[in-house]
Scaffold this motif. Structure first.
Motif, mmCIF file in Angstrom:
data_model
loop_
_atom_site.group_PDB
_atom_site.id
_atom_site.type_symbol
_atom_site.label_atom_id
_atom_site.label_comp_id
_atom_site.label_asym_id
_atom_site.label_seq_id
_atom_site.Cartn_x
_atom_site.Cartn_y
_atom_site.Cartn_z
ATOM 1 N N GLY A 11 -9.553 -3.369 -13.410
ATOM 2 C CA GLY A 11 -9.066 -2.412 -12.320
ATOM 3 C C GLY A 11 -8.788 -0.941 -12.949
ATOM 4 N N LEU A 48 -5.102 10.650 -0.610
ATOM 5 C CA LEU A 48 -5.855 10.063 0.403
ATOM 6 C C LEU A 48 -5.498 10.385 1.787
ATOM 7 N N GLY A 111 -4.074 -3.903 -8.668
ATOM 8 C CA GLY A 111 -3.461 -3.243 -7.852
ATOM 9 C C GLY A 111 -3.249 -3.875 -6.283
ATOM 10 N N ILE A 277 -0.199 -5.111 -15.050
ATOM 11 C CA ILE A 277 0.592 -3.951 -14.476
ATOM 12 C C ILE A 277 0.244 -3.489 -13.250
ATOM 13 N N TRP A 326 7.302 9.434 -3.853
ATOM 14 C CA TRP A 326 7.408 10.792 -2.867
ATOM 15 C C TRP A 326 6.534 10.441 -1.832
HETATM 16 C C1 LIG Z 1 -3.316 6.268 1.023
HETATM 17 C C2 LIG Z 1 -2.280 5.939 -0.108
HETATM 18 C C3 LIG Z 1 -1.269 6.766 -0.365
HETATM 19 C C4 LIG Z 1 -0.167 6.561 -1.413
HETATM 20 N N1 LIG Z 1 0.601 7.397 -1.588
HETATM 21 C C5 LIG Z 1 1.517 7.270 -2.771
HETATM 22 C C6 LIG Z 1 2.445 8.195 -3.084
HETATM 23 O O1 LIG Z 1 2.605 9.413 -2.190
HETATM 24 N N2 LIG Z 1 3.301 8.011 -4.026
HETATM 25 C C7 LIG Z 1 3.191 6.700 -4.738
HETATM 26 O O2 LIG Z 1 3.939 6.821 -5.872
HETATM 27 N N3 LIG Z 1 2.304 5.996 -4.314
HETATM 28 C C8 LIG Z 1 1.286 5.993 -3.651
HETATM 29 N N4 LIG Z 1 0.453 5.215 -3.176
HETATM 30 C C9 LIG Z 1 0.419 3.994 -4.059
HETATM 31 C C10 LIG Z 1 -0.147 4.320 -5.262
HETATM 32 O O3 LIG Z 1 -1.465 4.804 -5.040
HETATM 33 C C11 LIG Z 1 -0.468 2.627 -6.073
HETATM 34 O O4 LIG Z 1 1.207 2.486 -6.264
HETATM 35 C C12 LIG Z 1 -1.110 3.222 -7.182
HETATM 36 O O5 LIG Z 1 -2.350 3.413 -7.007
HETATM 37 C C13 LIG Z 1 -1.105 1.574 -7.819
HETATM 38 O O6 LIG Z 1 -2.089 1.805 -9.038
HETATM 39 P P1 LIG Z 1 -2.710 0.658 -9.780
HETATM 40 O O7 LIG Z 1 -3.642 0.753 -10.854
HETATM 41 O O8 LIG Z 1 -1.722 -0.592 -10.010
HETATM 42 O O9 LIG Z 1 -3.513 -0.283 -8.479
HETATM 43 P P2 LIG Z 1 -4.899 0.588 -7.850
HETATM 44 O O10 LIG Z 1 -4.793 2.057 -7.519
HETATM 45 O O11 LIG Z 1 -4.876 -0.206 -6.473
HETATM 46 O O12 LIG Z 1 -6.203 0.279 -8.424
HETATM 47 C C14 LIG Z 1 -6.699 -1.073 -8.595
HETATM 48 C C15 LIG Z 1 -8.196 -1.236 -8.735
HETATM 49 O O13 LIG Z 1 -8.555 -2.386 -9.250
HETATM 50 C C16 LIG Z 1 -9.690 -2.895 -8.486
HETATM 51 N N5 LIG Z 1 -9.903 -4.364 -8.707
HETATM 52 C C17 LIG Z 1 -9.197 -4.980 -7.976
HETATM 53 N N6 LIG Z 1 -9.771 -6.391 -8.193
HETATM 54 C C18 LIG Z 1 -10.799 -6.133 -8.942
HETATM 55 C C19 LIG Z 1 -11.520 -7.069 -9.593
HETATM 56 N N7 LIG Z 1 -11.713 -8.428 -9.381
HETATM 57 N N8 LIG Z 1 -12.772 -6.524 -10.256
HETATM 58 C C20 LIG Z 1 -12.758 -4.997 -10.761
HETATM 59 N N9 LIG Z 1 -11.870 -4.384 -10.094
HETATM 60 C C21 LIG Z 1 -10.915 -4.729 -9.365
HETATM 61 C C22 LIG Z 1 -9.643 -2.145 -7.385
HETATM 62 O O14 LIG Z 1 -10.700 -1.875 -6.744
HETATM 63 C C23 LIG Z 1 -8.934 -0.726 -7.582
HETATM 64 O O15 LIG Z 1 -9.785 0.154 -7.739
HETATM 65 C C24 LIG Z 1 -0.642 5.441 -2.131
HETATM 66 C C25 LIG Z 1 -1.482 4.481 -1.755
HETATM 67 C C26 LIG Z 1 -2.443 4.780 -0.887
HETATM 68 C C27 LIG Z 1 -3.428 3.538 -0.627
#
Ligand SMILES: Cc1cc2nc3c(=O)[nH]c(=O)nc-3n(C[C@H](O)[C@H](O)[C@H](O)COP(=O)(O)OP(=O)(O)OC[C@H]3O[C@@H](n4cnc5c(N)ncnc54)[C@H](O)[C@@H]3O)c2cc1C
Length: 416
Positions: A11, A48, A111, A277, A326
């Protein structure tokens, strides 16, 4: 870990990319392999529903790091390849491409994804969700065509889209099951302010009702039916009904999971060779009263990425950060420091009518959460106050001469 060792990160969102960057910053000299199921270079998700939706940003503005970063830091980035399974006994992962990668330590940063729903009609064309960049591109094209937009769910993302859609001249109706917007995450005064602000901008807001079905015509959404019997015309329906952890991989591998993949304060799962994480991880910290909690926020993803890197280079590492969030809605920036769980007293400072105020929430005599609207300086001070565990009394905050920045400075000097 030695130079011979390999860390594989699954991820490449905020959490996964931060973990790889921090590993190099902390001096890890072994191999780092970062696997992403998405084809795009790793990008930020929050814009986004905000500036990207308004076309004030393009795809290249979203990148978490430029392409060169990964080569310069010797991070092997594998895009567009999903991890299908984890073989814990053999310490390998199986990829959709057919490749298998060996790991000494595996970091799951998978994620969250939009909550699944069995709502009748959710499969019609025109029913959209917002999670990845392609969803945002499709949605902004639909908003540009105009018509009737119905948003199901008055959470952060639903309301951010509502604010943009109304600015673009569409008709917007937001439907929410709870009796106030953002009820899960904000206090009542903040909910009321935003409900009023959106209504004043022309958004129709139906609270305390649910959608019973989505009605289609020739395979496309045409109306939605509500629990109170009303039918609303709809050219576009956006499902903003929350997210759930992407923990299928972890569950299939037999890792302990509840509401997400269970980790300790060092981000270790029930298998010491695997960490989790970001949005997919369910952790404990002192701000959640010791109960397991899963946060969907950039702060949480980034801070946990840093903690796991420090752990893996054998430096002191413990996740206990103040959660902060935020949301940008129209001309209002809402910022939240801490969590308002189990709070029993709120003090409002400033003027709700002009959209320039802060809500301090206390649990007993302990300051737990500060929500600010258009007061970024006060938000920063609040983060310092909450993280220092300073004793700030409700009477003190209610006083006319209370100065959050000065108080935060004093507390910091006393703690240093
Ligand atoms: C439209 C939108 C607006 C947001 N606005 C805010 C905001 O204003 N403030 C804020 O704090 N948070 C916001 N968030 C939330 C924030 O974006 C997330 O909390 C953050 O992106 C989490 O990061 P992450 O790395 O844990 O997961 P993610 O960003 O979801 O990344 C996980 C990645 O893992 C990949 N993945 C999953 N399973 C597999 C697999 N089996 N093999 C390979 N890859 C895999 C997924 O495709 C993805 O690319 C928003 C989210 C969205 C969707």
């Amino acid at each position: 870990m030695s130079t011979e060792e390999t860390i594989v990160v699954v991820g490449a969102g905020h959490a996964g990319v931060q973990a790889t960057a921090s590993l190099r910053e902390e001096g890890f000299a072994g191999q780092i392999k970062l696997v992403s199921g998405e084809h795009a270079l790793p990008y930020q998700r929050p814009p986004l529903s905000k500036r990207f939706m308004k076309e004030q940003m393009g795809p290249s503005d979203l990148l978490l790091r430029g392409e060169r970063y990964y080569t310069d830091k010797d991070i092997s980035l594998r895009l567009g390849d999903r991890v299908l399974a984890i073989d814990r006994a053999d310490k390998r992962i199986q990829l959709a491409s057919g490749d298998r990668l060996a790991y000494d330590h595996l970091i799951l940063a998978t994620g969250s994804r939009p909550r699944s729903t069995d709502l009748p009609g959710a499969g019609y064309a025109g029913v959209q969700r917002l999670c990845v960049m392609d969803d945002a591109i499709r949605l902004r094209q639909a908003l540009r065509r105009g018509g009737n937009v119905v948003i199901v769910g008055a959470g952060f993302i639903g309301l951010e889209i509502a604010a943009t859609a109304i600015e673009m001249g569409t008709s917007v109706h937001v439907v929410e099951l709870a009796d106030r917007p953002m009820a899960r995450v904000v206090s009542e005064p903040v909910s009321s302010f935003f409900a009023e602000m959106h209504r004043a901008a022309g958004v129709q807001l139906s609270l305390g009702v649910s959608v019973t079905r989505i009605i289609g015509l020739d395979g496309r959404v045409s109306e939605i039916e509500l629990s109170d019997g009303r039918r609303l015309p709809a050219d576009v329906v956006v499902l903003g009904i929350g997210a759930q952890a992407r923990d299928k991989l972890a569950r299939a591998a037999g890792l302990a999971c509840g509401n997400g993949i269970e980790v300790d304060a060092r981000m270790t799962t029930s298998d010491p060779s695997i960490s989790a994480i970001g949005d997919c991880a369910s952790h404990h910290n002192s701000f959640t009263g010791g109960r397991p909690f899963r946060l969907e926020s950039v702060q949480n993803a980034v801070d946990q990425g840093r903690v796991v890197a420090r752990k893996l280079v054998r430096k002191p590492a413990q996740y206990d950060s103040v959660p902060w969030f935020w949301s940008d809605q129209a001309h209002c920036k809402l910022q939240i420091a801490g969590l308002s769980l189990d709070c029993d007293q709120v003090i409002i400072r400033g003027d709700q009518r002009t959209g320039d105020f802060a809500v301090y929430s206390f649990q007993g005599k302990r300051l737990r959460c500060v929500e600010t609207v258009n007061r970024s300086g006060e938000h920063m001070a609040a983060r310092r106050l909450i993280s220092s565990n300073a004793s700030v009394m409700p009477e003190q905050v209610a006083a006319k001469d209370f100065n959050p920045r000065e108080t935060a400075r004093t507390v910091q000097v006393m703690n240093s």
